[in-house]
Design an enzyme around this catalytic site. Structure first.
Site, mmCIF file in Angstrom:
data_model
loop_
_atom_site.group_PDB
_atom_site.id
_atom_site.type_symbol
_atom_site.label_atom_id
_atom_site.label_comp_id
_atom_site.label_asym_id
_atom_site.label_seq_id
_atom_site.Cartn_x
_atom_site.Cartn_y
_atom_site.Cartn_z
ATOM 1 N N ASP A 272 -6.820 9.669 12.632
ATOM 2 C CA ASP A 272 -7.164 9.074 11.622
ATOM 3 C C ASP A 272 -7.569 7.750 11.458
ATOM 4 O O ASP A 272 -7.490 6.899 10.795
ATOM 5 C CB ASP A 272 -5.866 9.234 10.667
ATOM 6 C CG ASP A 272 -6.238 9.134 9.102
ATOM 7 O OD1 ASP A 272 -7.126 9.358 8.615
ATOM 8 O OD2 ASP A 272 -4.889 8.758 8.400
ATOM 9 N N PHE B 265 3.073 9.552 3.178
ATOM 10 C CA PHE B 265 4.707 9.751 3.456
ATOM 11 C C PHE B 265 5.584 8.713 2.711
ATOM 12 O O PHE B 265 6.688 8.639 2.789
ATOM 13 C CB PHE B 265 4.700 9.665 5.022
ATOM 14 C CG PHE B 265 4.223 10.885 5.645
ATOM 15 C CD1 PHE B 265 5.188 12.152 5.611
ATOM 16 C CD2 PHE B 265 3.040 10.970 6.186
ATOM 17 C CE1 PHE B 265 4.749 13.324 6.072
ATOM 18 C CE2 PHE B 265 2.678 12.161 6.699
ATOM 19 C CZ PHE B 265 3.605 13.357 6.639
ATOM 20 N N VAL C 251 4.592 1.036 1.601
ATOM 21 C CA VAL C 251 4.636 -0.241 2.658
ATOM 22 C C VAL C 251 4.733 -1.387 1.746
ATOM 23 O O VAL C 251 3.993 -1.795 0.844
ATOM 24 C CB VAL C 251 3.399 -0.220 3.581
ATOM 25 C CG1 VAL C 251 3.702 -1.581 4.467
ATOM 26 C CG2 VAL C 251 3.045 0.971 4.236
ATOM 27 N N GLY D 219 0.667 -1.252 0.107
ATOM 28 C CA GLY D 219 -0.141 -0.070 0.146
ATOM 29 C C GLY D 219 0.976 1.067 0.034
ATOM 30 O O GLY D 219 2.333 1.210 0.163
#
Length: 497
Positions: A399, A287, A290, A283
């Site tokens: 979040d 920033f 992954v 994913g």
């Protein structure tokens, strides 16, 4: 352990009565209750077995009752960062299903009971920052499932078994990790070779004259006192500043230390991810990416690589995420395996979640059944409750969304991605920050005032529940209706009809 069993209900009440609870976190533990699974800090399985006692950081004092040994289905005990004193009850060895035991940062004393060797399922053991003494628990060598062991900053003595957990830390025990022992023998990520610490003097020295032996012994004694004093000072500073994890200034980069969290070499992570191959991307976020990785021993991990390790935003993301995850330890929160820092790179290493995120599974095949969706909702709720009520200071995630709720092998919900999280003192009602989060998940009052609190997380959790019910993400709702907040509008219209 069935909740209708009065013996086990009495065991829980005895545990409560031997503890002092200044914050009242155990106040709803009621003798007349028919459902301990509704009690704060008690976790249960779907079959209504009590499987967890989780009361970290609540200033509990008093004694840990031997009655805990009667809770035979316990899998998790989290009582770290309290003021509990006395002995570790030997009855804890009856908990053969126990997988996580954390009694760190209390005031426990005496020997570690040998019955700990009976905990065949134990994977995670932390007894650090107490005043435990006596011989090193040789029974720990029998714990074949143990992957993490921390007995640091106690007064244990040798000899140390030749086989320990994959990751271990025994620093701060002067009789074991004194000046004569290499630092690598006191912590690491692989079993240490056997050695005996009962005799601290080499044979050649022992054969010297009696006079020389006395002088040498006196010198060793003085050195030992200095080591003890230095160890006590280090322990005190560690306890006082344990939330201050590291300084990310480049000139101090090589001195970064996160205790038991492993520091990986960049080439290790490069090799594990196939040189960060696009085929291994799990994913991506604001920033960075992954990646799926696999170490030579077969361990699967997820490696989060920041786009620009030196950028101000990326640096803040890195420090925030490590700090928050290090402060919080719960079965429904993502834990940190390790990290990597170089002059240009910042990487975080997490356990690999084989079932991906809730967002990915909402559209996956086969679809999530309703039992699994309910379990996900309960697990995510438990994780957020821990952040808001049981951490000190509490942690505001900021979040909460389906993409940040991960699923392990058993589809248990794991709350992840703490890059936007904020610390909030329990005495404060909110923290004012620049608005951050994901469209469709941000509480309206947060958008208008910039004031974030646990209520903003609860709003995000509510949207998550709607996502679980509808099978669509909030963002997908917005795209379909070509407007923000469309999911809430749909709820309002549904209620009217």
């Amino acid at each position: 352990m069935k909740i209708k069993d009065s013996t086990h209900l009495q065991a829980l009440m005895t545990i409560k009565n031997t503890l002092k609870d200044p914050h009242g976190v155990l106040k709803n533990w009621d003798q007349d209750s028919v459902d301990p699974c509704s009690w704060t800090t008690v976790s249960c399985s779907l079959e209504n077995f009590v499987t967890g006692l989780e009361v970290p950081g609540q200033n509990l004092s008093g004694l840990l009752s031997p009655s805990i040994g009667n809770l035979t289905n316990l899998e998790t005990i989290l009582l770290q960062n309290n003021n509990i004193t006395g002995l570790i009850p030997a009855e804890i060895g009856k908990l053969t299903k126990l997988r996580t035991l954390d009694l760190s940062s209390n005031h426990l004393y005496g020997a570690i009971p040998t019955s700990v060797g009976n905990l065949e399922s134990l994977q995670y053991l932390r007894l650090n920052n107490n005043t435990l003494s006596g011989p090193f628990p040789s029974a720990s060598a029998n714990l074949s499932q143990l992957v993490f062991l921390d007995l640091s900053y106690n007064n244990l003595s040798g000899p140390v078994p030749g086989s320990l957990a994959r990751t271990f830390n025994i620093v701060g025990n002067p009789l074991i990790c004194g000046t004569n022992n290499a630092e690598r023998d006191c912590y690491g990520t692989a079993p240490m070779p056997p050695y005996n610490l009962n005799s601290s003097l080499p044979p050649a020295i022992m054969s010297k004259s009696h006079k020389f032996a006395i002088a040498f012994g006196t010198a060793i004694g003085c050195i030992g006192l200095l080591v003890l004093a230095a160890g006590f000072l280090f322990w005190w500073r560690h306890r006082r500043n344990r939330q201050v994890l590291f300084d990310v200034d480049d000139q101090h980069m090589e001195n970064v230390s996160l205790g038991n969290v492993k520091r990986f070499q960049f080439r290790e992570l490069q090799s594990a991810t196939g040189n960060f191959s696009s085929k291994n991307i799990l994913g991506k976020g604001g920033f960075g990416y992954v990646y799926r990785g696999q170490f030579p021993d077969g361990t699967l991990v997820a490696v989060k690589r920041l786009k620009d390790g030196n950028a101000a935003g990326g640096e803040a993301q890195f420090q925030t995420e490590v700090e928050m995850i290090s402060l919080a330890l719960h079965r429904n929160l993502l834990r940190l395996y390790g990290f990597c820092m170089t002059a240009t790179e910042r990487l975080l290493v997490y356990p690999y979640m084989s079932n991906g995120s809730v967002a990915s599974r909402l559209k996956g095949k086969p679809p999530l059944d309703w039992v699994t969706r309910k379990r996900i909702a309960l697990g995510a709720g438990r994780g957020l409750l821990y952040l808001h009520e049981q951490c000190d200071p509490k942690i505001i995630h900021r979040d909460v969304k389906a993409a940040n709720i991960l699923l392990d092998d058993c589809c248990e919900a794991i709350v992840g991605d703490f890059g936007l999280a904020k610390l909030l003192d329990h005495r404060d009602s909110h923290v004012t920050t620049a608005v951050r989060g994901t469209v469709g998940h941000i509480a309206p009052e947060y958008l208008s005032t910039g004031q974030s609190s646990e209520k903003t997380d609860v709003f995000g959790f509510g949207i998550l529940l709607l996502e679980l019910v509808t099978g669509q993400t909030a963002l997908e709702f917005g795209k379909t209706a070509n407007q923000k907040g469309a999911m809430l509008d749909w709820v309002y219209e549904t209620e009217k009809n």
